[in-house]
Design a protein around this motif. Structure first.
Motif, PDB file in Angstrom:
ATOM      1  N   GLY A  51      -8.217  -0.766   5.927  1.00 35.87           N
ATOM      2  CA  GLY A  51      -9.316   0.152   6.185  1.00 35.87           C
ATOM      3  C   GLY A  51      -9.341   0.646   7.614  1.00 35.87           C
ATOM      4  O   GLY A  51      -9.469   1.848   7.878  1.00 35.87           O
ATOM      5  N   GLU A  65      -8.253  -5.438   2.667  1.00 40.14           N
ATOM      6  CA  GLU A  65      -9.075  -4.237   2.694  1.00 40.14           C
ATOM      7  C   GLU A  65      -9.521  -3.910   4.111  1.00 40.14           C
ATOM      8  O   GLU A  65      -9.535  -2.742   4.518  1.00 40.14           O
ATOM      9  N   ARG A  66      -9.886  -4.923   4.869  1.00 38.42           N
ATOM     10  CA  ARG A  66     -10.343  -4.693   6.237  1.00 38.42           C
ATOM     11  C   ARG A  66      -9.198  -4.191   7.112  1.00 38.42           C
ATOM     12  O   ARG A  66      -9.363  -3.256   7.901  1.00 38.42           O
ATOM     13  N   PRO A 107     -14.440  -0.058   3.589  1.00 39.48           N
ATOM     14  CA  PRO A 107     -13.513   0.901   4.201  1.00 39.48           C
ATOM     15  C   PRO A 107     -13.920   2.338   3.882  1.00 39.48           C
ATOM     16  O   PRO A 107     -14.344   2.653   2.770  1.00 39.48           O
ATOM     17  N   GLU A 135      -9.705   5.117   1.300  1.00 43.19           N
ATOM     18  CA  GLU A 135      -9.128   4.319   0.220  1.00 43.19           C
ATOM     19  C   GLU A 135      -7.829   3.690   0.690  1.00 43.19           C
ATOM     20  O   GLU A 135      -6.903   4.391   1.100  1.00 43.19           O
ATOM     21  N   HIS A 136      -7.761   2.366   0.635  1.00 39.43           N
ATOM     22  CA  HIS A 136      -6.550   1.698   1.114  1.00 39.43           C
ATOM     23  C   HIS A 136      -5.419   1.744   0.100  1.00 39.43           C
ATOM     24  O   HIS A 136      -4.264   1.538   0.443  1.00 39.43           O
ATOM     25  N   GLY A 192      -8.309  -9.207  -1.477  1.00 40.14           N
ATOM     26  CA  GLY A 192      -9.062  -8.008  -1.150  1.00 40.14           C
ATOM     27  C   GLY A 192      -9.721  -8.012   0.209  1.00 40.14           C
ATOM     28  O   GLY A 192      -9.652  -7.032   0.937  1.00 40.14           O
ATOM     29  N   ASN A 193     -10.370  -9.099   0.592  1.00 42.99           N
ATOM     30  CA  ASN A 193     -11.194  -9.075   1.798  1.00 42.99           C
ATOM     31  C   ASN A 193     -10.395  -8.744   3.048  1.00 42.99           C
ATOM     32  O   ASN A 193     -10.606  -7.711   3.685  1.00 42.99           O
ATOM     33  N   VAL A 226      -4.346  -0.181  -2.278  1.00 42.19           N
ATOM     34  CA  VAL A 226      -3.533  -1.371  -2.490  1.00 42.19           C
ATOM     35  C   VAL A 226      -3.068  -1.397  -3.930  1.00 42.19           C
ATOM     36  O   VAL A 226      -3.854  -1.199  -4.843  1.00 42.19           O
ATOM     37  N   THR A 262       0.852  -1.183   0.000  1.00 48.32           N
ATOM     38  CA  THR A 262       0.000   0.000   0.000  1.00 48.32           C
ATOM     39  C   THR A 262       0.887   1.232   0.000  1.00 48.32           C
ATOM     40  O   THR A 262       2.098   1.146   0.217  1.00 48.32           O
TER      41      THR A 262
END
Length: 346
Positions: free
Chosen positions: A245, A241-242, A299, A302-303, A237-238, A305, A160
């Motif tokens: 986020g 992202e968490r 989130p 915006e992460h 992603g899951n 990634v 990131t």
């Protein structure tokens, strides 16, 4: 100097120090300085009113074992409070002077003393379980529906970007696809939304694969290599992202970095990850993590990634010695198994 097993200490005292009072996730970026000061002062008073003997035990982890000591006229609570407000709320030195009634030089000096001790704490808290390759604890998927398909997965690997502040002559290597200076950060996370490896400070224009390759080659970094059939998900992603986020929403300084030397900016990133892990492991209830546990979680920040490491499943120990086709085939087998499982449910 005596060093503690920080993970054991945290698990033995699950409800002592509610540090999340200082770093709650609320949108205060739009407040003016006066409103910010009122909000922050209320948080400080709330925390001070709730302090008890158990909280000292938690603070002693940093005080006694990671170099942070009270000084004449300033307690450890004040030092940590200043640091957390700067990082969580993006407060500047002048605002901290108003809240705590110390000189700018004093605040600057103690900010760096706290940063140094939290950087030491990072070595003990940003790391995997000793037996992570056995899928112990948080190194296996929590969702039992997917566990049969990902039984050999021990976490997720991704990268990131965080904004960087540099002088005009230094910023060019840090400007990547976003068009502004960033530092590129390689991380590994477990299934509990905790960081188990982090390497920050790379120029934003540096390709992810180069950073990943360096992490594999440099033994002093202690990259948590997977062994045998174990692997990390990449661009997963899951869970990524968490994790990103919750982390990025909590720390305003990541969205608007102050003008520090780039090495200090790197250390700030690692420090926020350290406290992120500490909150997850230590605090009994945290609204940000609780929200991220909901399957419908989106989130609020915006992460960013930006992973380009190749196949979706990567065995990082043997990546350079095995064909990408093997891992692409593994990915396809897993996808086919999930599809057949879904078909049987209908």
């Amino acid at each position: 100097m005596k060093y503690w097993d920080i993970n054991s200490m945290i698990s033995n005292h699950p409800s002592d120090w509610d540090i999340s009072n200082f770093v709650s996730c609320y949108p205060n970026d739009m407040l003016d300085d006066g409103e910010k000061e009122d909000e922050m002062q209320e948080e400080i008073e709330k925390l001070q009113n709730e302090q008890d003997e158990k909280e000292w035990d938690a603070l002693c982890v940093i005080t006694d074992n990671y170099g942070l000591q009270p000084t004449r006229g300033m307690s450890v609570y004040e030092k940590l409070g200043m640091f957390l407000i700067i990082c969580a709320h993006g407060a500047g030195n002048r605002l901290i002077q108003e809240i705590f009634q110390y000189s700018g030089e004093t605040i600057h000096r103690h900010f760096h003393s706290v940063l140094k001790s939290i950087s030491e704490l990072a070595r003990d808290i940003i790391r995997p379980h000793l037996n992570y390759n056995d899928g112990v604890g948080d190194h296996k998927p929590y969702n039992r529906r997917y566990l049969p398909f990902f039984k050999d997965c021990i976490g997720a690997l991704d990268s990131t970007h965080v904004k960087a502040r540099l002088s005009q002559g230094q910023e060019i290597p840090y400007i990547g696809r976003k068009g502004y200076p960033t530092q590129n950060i390689l991380v590994v996370v477990d299934f509990n939304m905790c960081f188990t490896f982090a390497w920050a400070g790379w120029e934003g224009a540096t390709h992810d694969s180069r950073i990943f390759g360096e992490a594999l080659r440099r033994s002093e970094l202690n990259f948590p290599h997977s062994l045998g059939n174990k692997y990390y998900l990449v661009d997963a992603g899951n869970i990524v992202e968490r994790t990103f986020g919750v982390w990025k929403a909590r720390w305003s300084i990541l969205r608007d970095m102050h003008y520090y030397d780039i090495d200090i900016q790197r250390d700030i990133v690692i420090a926020t990850m350290t406290i992120h892990n500490y909150i997850r492991k230590k605090c009994k209830v945290d609204d940000a993590f609780r929200a991220a546990e909901d399957e419908r979680y989106i989130p609020s920040v915006e992460h960013d990634v930006d992973t380009s490491l190749g196949a979706n499943n990567v065995n990082v120990e043997n990546m350079e010695n095995q064909s990408d086709n093997i891992w692409m085939a593994t990915r396809d087998v897993i996808a086919d198994d999930i599809w057949q499982y879904a078909e049987r449910l209908h």
